[in-house]
Write an enzyme that holds these catalytic residues in place. Structure first.
Site, short mmCIF file in Angstrom:
data_model
loop_
_atom_site.label_atom_id
_atom_site.label_comp_id
_atom_site.label_asym_id
_atom_site.label_seq_id
_atom_site.Cartn_x
_atom_site.Cartn_y
_atom_site.Cartn_z
N ALA A 159 0.89 -1.24 0.19
CA ALA A 159 -0.08 0.00 0.12
C ALA A 159 0.70 1.53 0.36
CB ALA A 159 -1.19 0.07 1.10
N CYS A 160 2.09 1.42 0.55
CA CYS A 160 2.53 2.37 1.20
C CYS A 160 3.62 2.73 -0.39
CB CYS A 160 4.04 2.53 2.05
SG CYS A 160 4.64 0.48 2.02
N HIS A 161 3.50 1.16 -1.14
CA HIS A 161 4.07 1.89 -2.94
C HIS A 161 2.70 2.02 -3.90
CE1 HIS A 161 8.01 -0.81 -1.60
NE2 HIS A 161 7.55 0.87 -1.26
#
Ligand SMILES: O=C(O)CC[SeH]
Length: 416
Positions: free
Chosen positions: A359-361
């Site tokens: 998610a953080c990418h």
């Protein structure tokens, strides 16, 4: 139907969430525990009167549940704001340990990790290396297993090596890393290193994606530090750091200073409500892990069976290896063919809510997942990836709906 959409709005009720590695909803009992703690234990836990004692008792109980979940002592658990803080605290503590040690030897601190790590390990290490404060070695995962090997990790050990950190299970492929083997190999070096008066090698694993899915026992693993992340196992968005005897055997240094909470290791008035929730989520894992594991594995395996049944040789699985195990809830797969990028698929489906990777990418659309690239997945296949991660309540009926949704989306994209 997936329970976390029960009672949601009409649009949500038709959606099927398969992104549980990104985050999970709170278990209803966890939500109740948080609510009750906020209502009844609002006192400052450091206060000696009733309101404070209620809060400190609740924190004590939660600490015990978290410890019990991973086979630790209560005194080995330090509550943090989440996994990122816990991971950064380990790196900070290892460097502080080395600095104290370095009065004796003139070495640069060296850290060994894998090329699969979450950004909260990778980026602090890259930043410290860029500042010239450490040397860091990223050991490549094998393309045949999706995991690193203890041999290759230990091959990189130098006199200045003070920390090895390897995640327990990867968030995108689900592949489980050989933590016990690495710990055993490190122990094998302990005697020779102490005789040469060079730093002990501290060992950490980020267990964010393993807890609540497979057994996590700090003594079986043999780690000095272990990261716990509540929102990956139906708990709140706080975390904890396991440290093997932080006041004795294993160095732990605060990243900031203040009121002395958490034995001065992590000051700041405790977040009683969320800590109570983390304790409740941990107790649910203690009581139900086998059931959680078995259901998630059954549903994930059914998902892969149905995908193969529908798409046959037009898909490939990216996390399934003969020589390594996976956490039970994760399926990393790619469609084969042009115009079937994972992001396009996810923009076309009607029900499925999932991701192409971490998610953080999710904001990076132009390149494939660095994790898939790291394990040798070709660019075009990696661009066509879907990361599907099932949850405790995902049903076979959900899977049947998702597979039909994907079939329709692929047909739609193929028609251009
Ligand atoms: O893998 C995920 O989605 C969570 C870490 Se950013």
């Amino acid at each position: 139907m997936d329970s976390n959409f029960e009672g949601g709005n009409e649009e949500n009720k038709s959606k099927i969430y398969l992104d549980y590695n990104a985050t999970t909803p709170l278990e209803p009992t966890v939500l109740t525990a948080i609510h009750d703690a906020l209502r009844d234990a609002w006192g400052n836990p450091s206060s000696s009167y009733t309101a404070g004692k209620k809060a400190s008792h609740m924190i004590k109980q939660a600490r015990s549940s978290v410890a019990n979940m991973i086979g630790a002592l209560d005194s080995d658990i330090i509550f943090t704001s989440g996994g990122t803080e816990a991971n950064n605290m380990v790196i900070h503590s290892a460097l502080e340990y080395f600095r104290e040690f370095n009065d004796i030897v003139d070495l640069k601190p060296h850290v060994i990790t894998s090329n699969l790590e979450h950004d909260s390990i990778q980026l602090p290490l890259l930043n410290l290396a860029k500042q010239g404060r450490i040397e860091v070695t990223f050991v490549s995962a094998s393309q045949d297993s999706g995991a690193v090997t203890a041999e290759e990790v230990l091959q990189e050990v130098k006199p200045g090596t003070c920390l090895i950190t390897v995640m327990m299970a990867n968030n995108e492929t689900g592949v489980i890393q050989p933590i016990e083997d690495i710990a055993k190999a490190i122990r094998g070096l302990k005697k020779s290193r102490s005789s040469k008066k060079i730093p002990r090698i501290l060992f950490h694993t980020d267990a964010a994606q393993a807890i609540g899915k497979i057994k996590v026992d700090v003594d079986e693993l043999g780690v000095d530090y272990l990261t716990v992340v509540g929102h990956k196992f139906y708990g709140p968005r706080i975390g904890a750091l396991y440290v093997r005897n932080p006041t004795g055997d294993t160095p732990l240094h605060p990243m900031f200073f203040g009121g002395g909470q958490e034995r001065n290791f992590r000051p700041g008035t405790e977040n009683t409500g969320m800590i109570a929730g983390l304790g409740c989520a941990s107790q649910l894992v203690v009581d139900n892990l086998d059931q959680y594991h078995d259901n998630m594995k059954m549903v994930r395996d059914y998902l892969e069976f149905r995908l193969k049944e529908i798409f046959q040789d037009k898909i490939q699985f990216n996390g399934k290896f003969q020589t390594s195990d996976r956490i039970p809830n994760t399926c990393n797969m790619s469609f084969i063919g042009s115009g079937l990028e994972g992001r396009k698929i996810l923009a076309t489906v009607k029900k499925l809510q999932a991701s192409v990777g971490a998610a953080c990418h999710s904001d990076v659309v132009s390149r494939p997942s660095p994790i898939l690239t790291a394990i040798g997945v070709p660019h075009d296949i990696a661009m066509n990836v879907l990361r599907l991660s099932v949850g405790r309540d995902t049903s076979k009926e959900d899977i049947d709906l998702v597979v039909e949704d994907l079939k329709a989306a692929v047909e739609c994209l193929k028609q251009g």
